[in-house]
Write a protein that holds these residues in place. Structure first.
Motif, mmCIF file in Angstrom:
data_model
loop_
_atom_site.group_PDB
_atom_site.id
_atom_site.type_symbol
_atom_site.label_atom_id
_atom_site.label_comp_id
_atom_site.label_asym_id
_atom_site.label_seq_id
_atom_site.Cartn_x
_atom_site.Cartn_y
_atom_site.Cartn_z
ATOM 1 N N ALA A 172 0.823 -1.204 0.000
ATOM 2 C CA ALA A 172 0.000 0.000 0.000
ATOM 3 C C ALA A 172 0.859 1.257 0.000
ATOM 4 C CB ALA A 172 -0.917 -0.007 1.219
ATOM 5 N N ALA A 173 2.159 1.080 0.190
ATOM 6 C CA ALA A 173 3.046 2.248 0.253
ATOM 7 C C ALA A 173 3.964 2.290 -0.966
ATOM 8 C CB ALA A 173 3.896 2.185 1.525
ATOM 9 N N ASP A 174 4.200 3.494 -1.450
ATOM 10 C CA ASP A 174 5.122 3.672 -2.570
ATOM 11 C C ASP A 174 6.540 3.335 -2.126
ATOM 12 O OD1 ASP A 174 2.977 4.579 -3.983
ATOM 13 O OD2 ASP A 174 3.506 6.707 -3.828
ATOM 14 N N ASP A 175 7.330 2.828 -3.040
ATOM 15 C CA ASP A 175 8.742 2.611 -2.782
ATOM 16 C C ASP A 175 9.511 3.271 -3.925
ATOM 17 O OD1 ASP A 175 11.125 1.705 -1.699
ATOM 18 O OD2 ASP A 175 10.361 -0.291 -1.242
ATOM 19 N N ALA A 176 10.821 3.186 -3.864
ATOM 20 C CA ALA A 176 11.626 3.753 -4.946
ATOM 21 C C ALA A 176 12.942 3.004 -5.035
ATOM 22 C CB ALA A 176 11.883 5.235 -4.693
ATOM 23 N N LEU A 177 13.387 2.801 -6.277
ATOM 24 C CA LEU A 177 14.695 2.178 -6.502
ATOM 25 C C LEU A 177 15.733 3.300 -6.482
ATOM 26 C CD1 LEU A 177 16.535 -0.208 -7.364
ATOM 27 C CD2 LEU A 177 15.868 0.270 -9.734
#
Lengths: 157, 200
Positions: free
Chosen positions: A56-61
């Motif tokens: 439900a939460a955005d992540d980032a590479l």
């Protein structure tokens, strides 16, 4: 006839391509990690992968690291007025509930200062650092120079 | 009642036509839909450059007259766009079958400093053998790019450099006139029909 078909099927499925392997870390599923063979080690190689964020939460590479290259970086191919450029990307968004693809013509890893030439059929490990999920290591399959992506039997390809 | 329906249908038709024209206008004014500021590539007969192919032969644009031709600008140190385009072109040539044999497929290097004919030959051996690579002096490559209204620029990167360059595939008819462009991010399904249009 039937055993022939069955054995042919087994032959095809017995050695699944490395690029079809799936690694999970928390809400992230990572697969289709591949690269293209290079001529020599002086040219930069490329790194492609797919990341599915089921959370439900955005992540980032945020970055990549690999023994295959001295200077791996994230880049994004952009076409402006028909002219392609490849600016450095500080991070690649991995939004919640979506699949983010590092793919030809889009975001990609650029592997500069190769340790060795990449040969078709080889594989090498790459560690991906995510903002939330932390570090994840995946094996990257080296496909031919003219490959457009791995062929996997599972869904999503 | 019938009249009213006719009016409604008429209005619907007009609205549809206006929407279509607006759509068309939007498409036409989109900058990326045009190769370079709306200026089209000149015909091969009006281009003037001499380059060397990956087999060491001299090539002039007039050599392509009589056969449909597709040309793109690239370089062999390019990790993403160029192998993808060469791979696409290889697939298109296969899809076209025997028709592909009467088509010139050309890559012009925008990085002649590194892309010698031998380097191009080595690189292109990984793709369809019908693709011809061209290189030469920077001045001749610039003359070629100006005829196509293509652009390229050397960009420093780390201790090295990379090249920004026009990424579309230019299509020319057998008479040497510009016949369209396959944009880099265009849906690849439209590529082969577009090429067939310059083949007819």
């Amino acid at each position: 006839m039937k055993p022939i078909i069955l054995s042919a099927f087994l032959a095809l499925t017995a050695v699944p391509a490395i690029a079809c392997e799936t690694v999970t870390a928390g809400d992230l599923t990572i697969d289709h990690a591949w690269s293209r063979a290079t001529i020599g080690a002086s040219r930069p190689a490329v790194f492609y992968v797919e990341i599915t964020n089921a959370g439900a939460a955005d992540d980032a590479l945020l970055g990549i690291a690999t023994t295959a290259a001295g200077m791996p970086m994230l880049h994004q191919t952009q076409v402006t007025d028909g002219v392609a450029s490849m600016p450095h990307a500080l991070s690649v968004p991995v939004p919640a509930g979506q699949t983010t693809a590092l793919a030809p013509g889009s975001y990609h890893g650029m592997l500069m200062r190769l340790t060795n030439p990449l040969k078709e059929g080889d594989s090498f490990p790459a560690s991906l650092t995510f903002q939330n999920a932390g570090e994840v290591t995946i094996n990257v399959e080296v496909l031919s120079m003219r490959a457009e992506g791995p062929t996997c039997s599972h869904a999503g390809q | 009642m019938l009249t009213r329906r006719a009016v409604i249908l008429g209005l619907g038709g007009t609205t549809g036509a206006v929407a279509f024209m607006l759509g068309l206008g939007w498409w036409r004014s989109r900058p990326e839909a045009q190769p370079s500021a709306g200026v089209l590539p000149v015909p091969f007969g009006e281009m003037a450059f001499t380059l060397t192919d990956h087999r060491g032969n001299q090539v002039r644009p007039t050599d392509w007259l009589g056969q449909p031709t597709m040309v793109f600008f690239g370089f062999t140190w390019c990790p993403d766009v160029c192998p993808t385009t060469l791979s696409d072109i290889s697939i298109w040539l296969e899809d076209l079958g025997a028709d592909a044999d009467r088509l010139n497929a050309v890559m012009i290097s925008v990085d002649p400093e590194r892309d010698t004919p031998d380097v191009l030959a080595d690189y292109l051996s990984n793709f369809d053998p019908r693709i011809v690579g061209l290189t030469g002096s920077l001045a001749e490559v610039q003359r070629a790019a100006s005829g196509f209204r293509a652009r390229f620029e050397k960009v420093p990167q780390d201790a090295d450099y990379t090249m920004d360059h026009t990424a579309g595939v230019f299509l020319f008819r057998a008479d040497g006139h510009f016949g369209g462009i396959i944009d880099y991010h265009e849906d690849r399904r439209f590529a082969v029909p577009k090429i067939r249009r310059v083949l007819d």
